[in-house]
Design an enzyme around this catalytic site. Sequence first.
Site, short mmCIF file in Angstrom:
data_model
loop_
_atom_site.label_atom_id
_atom_site.label_comp_id
_atom_site.label_asym_id
_atom_site.label_seq_id
_atom_site.Cartn_x
_atom_site.Cartn_y
_atom_site.Cartn_z
N ASP A 98 39.55 -7.42 34.61
CA ASP A 98 39.74 -8.67 33.85
C ASP A 98 38.76 -9.75 34.32
O ASP A 98 38.33 -9.75 35.46
CB ASP A 98 41.20 -9.13 34.06
N ASN B 232 43.34 -5.03 22.15
CA ASN B 232 42.01 -5.67 22.17
C ASN B 232 41.35 -5.74 20.78
O ASN B 232 40.39 -6.49 20.58
CB ASN B 232 41.06 -4.97 23.15
C1 FPP Z 1 38.38 -8.10 30.40
O1 FPP Z 1 37.67 -9.30 30.38
C2 FPP Z 1 37.59 -6.96 30.06
C3 FPP Z 1 37.71 -6.18 28.94
C4 FPP Z 1 38.69 -6.45 27.87
C5 FPP Z 1 36.87 -5.01 28.72
C6 FPP Z 1 36.26 -4.32 29.89
C7 FPP Z 1 35.07 -3.64 29.41
C8 FPP Z 1 33.88 -3.49 30.08
C9 FPP Z 1 33.68 -3.93 31.45
C10 FPP Z 1 32.69 -2.91 29.39
C11 FPP Z 1 32.81 -1.71 28.50
C12 FPP Z 1 33.43 -0.52 29.12
C13 FPP Z 1 32.84 0.61 29.58
C14 FPP Z 1 33.69 1.70 30.12
C15 FPP Z 1 31.38 0.79 29.63
P1 FPP Z 1 38.12 -10.44 29.37
O2 FPP Z 1 37.20 -10.42 28.20
O3 FPP Z 1 39.56 -10.28 29.02
O4 FPP Z 1 37.90 -11.71 30.25
P2 FPP Z 1 38.66 -13.10 30.13
O5 FPP Z 1 40.13 -12.82 30.33
O6 FPP Z 1 38.07 -13.90 31.24
O7 FPP Z 1 38.36 -13.65 28.77
#
Ligand code: FPP
Length: 244
Positions: A23, A71
């Site tokens: 996250d 998501n």
């Molecule tokens: C959370 O950050 C992250 C995600 C929802 C996605 C995680 C995905 C990756 C790191 C990249 C793609 C995956 C692979 C396996 C290559 P957020 O967007 O919820 O952050 P925030 O809560 O600060 O807005």
Amino acid sequence: MKNDLFYNIDLNRVPSHIAIIMDGNGRWAKNKFLPRAAGHKAGVETIRKVLKECKRLNVKYVTLYAFSTENWKRPKAEVDTLMNLLSTYLKNEVKTLHEENVKLNAIGNIDELPSKCVEELKKGIELTKNNTGCNLNLALNYGGRMDIKNAVIDIIKDVKDGKINIDEINENTISNHLSTKSIPDPDLVIRTSGEERLSNFLLWEVAYSEFYFTNIHWPDFDEKELQKAIYTYQSRDRRFGGIK
Ligand code: FPP
């Protein structure tokens, strides 16, 4: 190896399965006045680093929560960015993963992902299926409640078809019908970025997992932070409901 450690980890008691809620990509980007996509891109770099360290420390299973069933609610542009990052990651990385004896697996409703992701995933899973090193398990279009619901439907079908008797249904029956049936339950669940919730991740499987929360955003998480999480895990007294 001992000398390469930031924390005094007992290498004989490293968690066998680490599950991670990655996250904070968005907040990391915002703090740097960058678009959210830059945060996700940096998040992929962290995946590379952390996976390498997990392999070095001999963690047998790593599950990454990369995209939840919820998501899809994000703006289309962000969903597209995440899917592009996933297919590019797989395209670029699968060969290396294979050379490093990593076995790739995915949980979740994979067939609903864009076709380029499905193709890369299936190719990667096929290529690495006989590998015996670290197991990388990507949770994609995954939801814990969906997985339990699917397990219930499958068990009911098995009962209807006479394959199982209702009296024989026990906790193992449920575990064995989940998408994680071939994977041991997580020993350690890590969530970055200060949120302390599960967000529909591995609901059944975490019954006796240890939880580690850190305020660090996923793009800033690294080898040292992983070791800190493992060190903290090793200081816990796991009793699984019993007493010592
Ligand atoms: C959370 O950050 C992250 C995600 C929802 C996605 C995680 C995905 C990756 C790191 C990249 C793609 C995956 C692979 C396996 C290559 P957020 O967007 O919820 O952050 P925030 O809560 O600060 O807005």
